[in-house]
Design an enzyme around this catalytic site. Structure first.
Site, short mmCIF file in Angstrom:
data_model
loop_
_atom_site.label_atom_id
_atom_site.label_comp_id
_atom_site.label_asym_id
_atom_site.label_seq_id
_atom_site.Cartn_x
_atom_site.Cartn_y
_atom_site.Cartn_z
CG ASP A 208 -1.95 1.08 1.39
OD1 ASP A 208 -2.87 0.95 0.32
OD2 ASP A 208 -2.22 1.87 1.99
CD GLU A 273 -2.16 2.18 -3.75
OE1 GLU A 273 -3.22 2.57 -4.00
OE2 GLU A 273 -1.63 2.46 -2.62
#
Ligand code: NOJ
Length: 550
Positions: A208, A273
């Site tokens: 993330d 990401e």
């Protein structure tokens, strides 16, 4: 996937098909209105039948849920709402039994403010945990130390609740304090966390906010590129600054080089990401920058602009050298079907782009519900996404997070509770899994056949990628004996294959027609042709584009 087809030295995940599970909304097995790990295990056969190789599961860690689990209070536990570590082990075992692999979501940019590290950090300024976070003195006027803003609205700084007079940094909610990756102790903690999950059989990590880990050591202001006006959506406020000091710092890839040494013995994949909007930055991470691959996020937020979609696909295909993770949808953006025009039109377009993505190098992901042709959910209860709730009802991400419609019973069979954690309008039988699985002509069956291409015809992702014809809104590529024709134009496209061929796949029924040697590919369709004889020998012959768009 057929790994025997891998060219020597090629990483196993290139050519795999992934599936993002937004755990809260996948399937509730215990009637509390919240999806859970046992719900995933219960549906593995369905996912296997669909042709999925890898599951990426969004966060299931103990969390106050202020950002739906992306505020982690314990990186090596399971929130009771999602089950137990035993449930996790059972899921890994059941997936392994079916030849499927599990990627977990790791959230290293920030923890929850309820994480014991942060609790120690605010309880005692002299605690070693203080330096796990980014505490800074106030500016001369008593305000935040600099002009950084949060993705979710307001400044990226909040005053220490313990009254030290210092601020701490958070690129998202104030309940998500950013970790200090300049502190080697943080790396040591994550070394253990990564090892813990690898030991439990995880095959990869979706990282993330991979582009956010390191910050300018001097905490300088970001240059402002446009005026911020009252009532602006937080996304637009964020985009009003050039994030040179809080994102994309060159030190970040060094962190992933260390992570690589941790996960390498397990052959686990690092999938970032990175919210990067240009290819140069993207390749810094994947081109020897420590990560195996990164999501091409642009494609999961773009509207139906075929020329841009095609040129982005080709730019990343060329430069990422296999290090791309493709997806048309994820849990942070309106669904592709809705972005592309809704209904049958949106679904047809999403299938055409997804088919083309399966012919690109790297790993291609579906987001749960893509295979049902789901449009955005319509909220009937309260908003849950902090982007909405903290910004006076601004457009948020709940529309992408509706429960999966399994059947047409109450709450579409997602839960036995009277309502799901996120209340959305019921969907008709025709959009449910029950209404589609095994039904000839359904979107689910079309996606099953689409995903099967990668298993049945590994040439689709392993043979050299040759562009035969490229126009603004259409593309013809060769992959060894296979020809992929993506016609994203609003007019039909004519093509003359030479020699014998089979139509292996069309992204919607009736997408390809024609007579004699001419093939007519209908608008907004991708088709796959094969020049193989039944005995597997490639047929000779070149193709030609007859007249382009008609
Ligand atoms: C990206 C995640 O996909 C999103 O859901 C989350 O809110 C932010 N990162 C912050 O963790």
């Amino acid at each position: 996937m057929d790994r025997s087809a891998l060219p020597a030295g090629r990483a196993w995940w290139r050519g795999a098909t992934g599936y993002e599970i937004y755990i809260r909304s996948f399937l509730d097995s215990d009637g509390d209105g919240m999806g859970d790990l046992a719900g995933i295990t219960a549906k593995l056969d369905v996912l296997d039948r669909l042709g999925v190789d890898v599951l990426w599961i969004t966060p299931f860690y103990p969390s106050p849920g202020k950002d739906q689990g992306y505020d982690v209070a314990d990186y090596i536990g399971i929130d009771p709402a999602f089950g137990t570590l035993d449930d996790f082990d059972q899921l890994v075992q059941a997936a392994t039994d079916r030849g499927m692999r599990i990627f977990v979501d790791i959230v290293p940019n920030h923890s929850s403010d309820q994480h014991p590290w942060f609790q120690h950090a605010i309880a005692d300024e002299d605690s070693p945990y203080r330096d796990y976070y980014l505490f800074r003195p106030a500016a001369a006027n008593g305000g935040p130390p600099n002009n950084w803003v949060s993705h979710f609205g307001g400044p990226a700084w909040t005053l220490d609740p313990a009254g030290s007079g210092e601020y701490y940094c958070h690129l998202f909610l104030s309940e998500q304090p950013d970790l200090n990756w300049a502190n080697p102790a943080v790396m040591e903690e994550f070394r253990e966390i990564l090892t813990f999950w690898c030991e439990r059989g995880v095959d990869g990590f979706r990282i993330d906010v991979a582009h956010g880990l390191t910050k300018d050591p001097e905490f300088r202001n970001n240059p402002q590129v446009r005026e911020v006006t009252p009532g602006m959506h937080p996304k637009d406020v964020f985009a009003s600054f050039d994030h040179v000091h809080d994102l994309h710092r060159p030190e970040t890839t060094k962190i992933f080089e260390t992570w690589r040494t941790v996960v390498e013995p397990y052959d686990a994949v690092l999938l970032g990401e990175m919210d990067v909007r240009n290819i140069e930055r993207f390749t810094e991470y994947v081109g020897g920058g420590g990560l195996d691959a990164g999501f091409v996020l642009k494609l999961a937020s773009s509207r139906w602009e075929p020329a841009t979609i095609l040129s982005d696909l080709l730019t990343y295909e060329r430069a990422a050298l296999g290090g791309a993770a493709w997806a048309v949808s994820n849990h942070d953006q309106p669904r592709a079907v809705s972005r592309y025009g809704d209904g049958q039109v949106g679904a047809r377009r999403a299938a055409a782009v997804t088919t083309l993505m399966l012919a690109l190098d790297g790993i291609t992901f579906l987001y749960q519900g893509d295979e049902l042709g789901l449009p955005d959910a319509v909220l009937t209860g309260v908003a849950m996404d902090p982007v909405s709730t903290r910004n006076g009802g601004a457009a948020g991400r709940d529309c992408a997070r509706g429960p999966v419609p399994w059947d047409s019973t109450a709450v579409n069979g997602f839960t036995t509770a009277p309502v799901a954690w996120l209340e959305t309008a019921p969907l008709p039988e025709s959009l449910t899994a029950q209404g589609q699985i095994g039904e000839a002509g359904s979107t689910w069956e079309r996606y099953r056949a689409m995903l099967d291409l990668r298993r049945r015809l590994p040439d689709l992702w392993s043979e050299p990628f040759e562009i035969f014809d490229r126009q603004a809104t259409s593309l013809v590529i060769f992959r060894g004996p296979l020809t992929v024709i993506a016609n994203l134009d609003d007019k039909a496209f004519e093509f003359v294959p030479e020699g014998e061929f089979h139509i292996e796949f069309e992204s919607h029924a009736g997408a390809v027609g024609g007579d004699g040697g001419h093939l007519r590919i209908e608008p907004e369709a991708t088709i796959v042709l094969s020049r193989r004889e039944p005995d597997g020998h490639a047929l000779a012959g070149l193709a030609e584009v007859a007249h382009g768009h008609r």
